[in-house]
Design an enzyme around this catalytic site. Structure first.
Site, PDB file in Angstrom:
ATOM      1  CD  GLU A 165       8.607  41.344 -71.467  1.00 40.68           C
ATOM      2  OE1 GLU A 165       8.153  40.927 -70.333  1.00 40.68           O
ATOM      3  OE2 GLU A 165       8.022  40.969 -72.571  1.00 40.68           O
ATOM      4  CD  GLU A 379       8.837  38.406 -75.680  1.00 39.43           C
ATOM      5  OE1 GLU A 379       7.506  38.532 -75.166  1.00 39.43           O
ATOM      6  OE2 GLU A 379       9.875  37.975 -74.950  1.00 39.43           O
TER       7      GLU A 379
END
Length: 474
Positions: A165, A379
């Site tokens: 991320e 995720e």
């Protein structure tokens, strides 16, 4: 058609995983030679949350891997804590840290659980953080050295992710100010950190391929698809700018190997409006271009979308880190303001529940970035205030099941239309420490009593077990 009927059409080797991150689960931040991260002194000074013992995964990983196996998962996402290997970020190797990860990976493989391993998950070594973190180009060299050591040492790992991320780290550090060093709307630092992280990723991918290793490598982006709240030209333009900042700049750099003219037009507009700048050094784009076609796998994290309207005032942000519903707000000077759309439900942390966004994202990436070969949803999950009733009563987290069900259905729809999605990792395997949110925002399939570290089964874990049993009957 129920979800369990739909998944019968998936291949036997489809990945059903649970995701973790070292700093969020391991605890034991000061044992066996581990060095400090950017978080340790910051959290101690803040005095709100402690990362010790977190979920005590450092000591209890056999129990959690055993639970993953028992309830039908065939993979886990873990990260290596950089400072367990190099306490200072470089220099002397900490052998106890090396031994720990060998034991963890062996435990996974002995139980039929494939480890998918990230090298960096929001936990830069403090020494490097103090010297500028990703804004310091020298730290890219240290990251490449660390990656090379891990590739040569942990040959049992076949699936690697470089950085988790990139936008979340840059955004939280320099825009929202919820991660150290707590800058607010420092647009220069944010966009520069994104670019430098991309260069670091690309250098590591190129290194991995030069080493001729037999595994696969990629990175993980969290994507928040951006939708204009209206059909007005102004709101649509705001959505375009926000999408470039959050998504398109990083996707271009990863899979095109350059920033398209359309993307840079938006980025330059944002930079100009915020008196900011971006420095792309000689050779950077050649490094990105070389890596663009060499990514084997792409990790897509998806939680929510954004609805945007135009905004021209000063930037301001209110972060909902407590689960006090309706308290968040975000306004980005010259770009846009995030708003809620009637009829779209939200979590207690004001995150939209919008599975259509996952479908749209998968289709977009597949269409726009043909260099993106194999996608894993690495995720996806629901932050929820799980209620513990008694040790002998299954924790009822039906809203989490509904959330996962809807998003897996979106994944399956995209897959049926040709998108190469080969796995789904729920965030998270067990309840964990959640950065700026502390401990009340629970995501796990397994409930953790953080006082006793005892694990309890949630209804969502039983749902995953039923799903796995259904697939294995085929």
């Amino acid at each position: 058609m129920t979800l369990l009927n739909r998944v019968q059409k998936l291949p036997r080797d489809f990945v059903w995983g649970g995701a973790t991150a070292a700093y969020q689960v391991e605890g034991s931040t000061q044992v066996d030679g581990k060095g400090k991260t950017m978080w340790d002194d910051y959290l101690e000074k803040q005095g709100r949350f402690s990362p010790d013992p977190a979920s005590d995964f450092y000591n209890r990983y056999p129990e959690d891997i055993g639970l993953a196996k028992k309830y039908g998962l065939n993979a886990v996402r873990v990260s290596i804590a950089w400072t367990r290997i190099f306490p200072e970020g470089y220099g002397q190797v900490n052998q106890k840290g090396v031994e720990y990860y060998h034991k963890l990976f062996k435990e996974c493989l002995d139980n039929g659980i494939e480890p998918y391993v990230s090298l960096h998950h929001f936990d830069s070594p403090k020494t490097l953080f103090d010297n500028g973190d990703w804004l310091n180009r020298k730290n890219i060299d240290y990251f490449v050295d660390y990656a090379k050591f891990c590739f040569n040492e942990f040959k049992e790992v076949k699936n690697w992710f470089t950085i988790n991320e990139l936008i979340s780290l840059a955004y939280s550090q320099y825009i929202a100010g919820t991660f150290p060093p707590n800058h607010h709307f420092d647009v220069t630092s944010a966009i520069q950190a994104e670019h430098n992280e991309l260069v670091a990723h690309a250098r590591v991918v190129n290194l991995y391929k030069e080493l001729g290793l037999p595994g696969r490598i990629g990175l993980i982006h969290v994507i928040q698809p951006v939708y204009s709240i209206s059909t007005s030209i102004e709101d649509k333009h705001a959505a375009k700018l926000q999408d470039a900042f959050l998504n398109k700049f990083l996707l271009d750099g990863t899979f095109l190997g350059y920033y398209s003219d359309d993307t840079m037009a938006s980025i330059n507009e944002i930079l100009q409006l915020n008196d900011a700048r971006l420095d792309i050094q000689d050779g950077d784009l050649a490094i990105l271009a070389k890596a663009a076609s060499q990514n084997d796998i792409f990790g897509l994290n998806y939680y929510q979308n954004q609805f945007i309207k135009a905004y021209h005032g000063e930037s301001e942000n209110h972060f909902n880190g407590t689960g006090d519903k309706g308290t968040s707000s975000f306004k980005f000077k010259g770009v846009g303001e995030t708003v809620k759309k009637p009829g779209v439900p939200t979590t207690d942390w004001d995150w939209n529940i919008f599975p259509q966004g996952l479908y749209d994202t998968l289709k977009r990436i597949s269409h726009d970035y043909p260099n993106c070969k194999t996608i894993y949803v690495t995720e996806n999950g629901l932050g929820y205030k799980d209620k513990f009733v008694s040790p002998d009563k299954i924790i009822d987290d039906t809203p989490r099941i509904d959330f996962i069900d809807q998003h897996v259905a979106a994944l399956l729809k995209a897959r049926s239309e040709g998108v190469n999605v080969q796995g789904y990792f729920v965030w998270s395997l067990q309840d964990q420490f959640s950065w700026a949110n502390g401990y009340n925002k629970r995501y796990g399939l397994f409930y953790v009593d953080f006082k006793t570290q005892k694990r309890y089964v949630k209804k969502s874990a039983l749902w995953f077990k039923e799903l796995a049993d259904t697939m294995n009957k085929e």
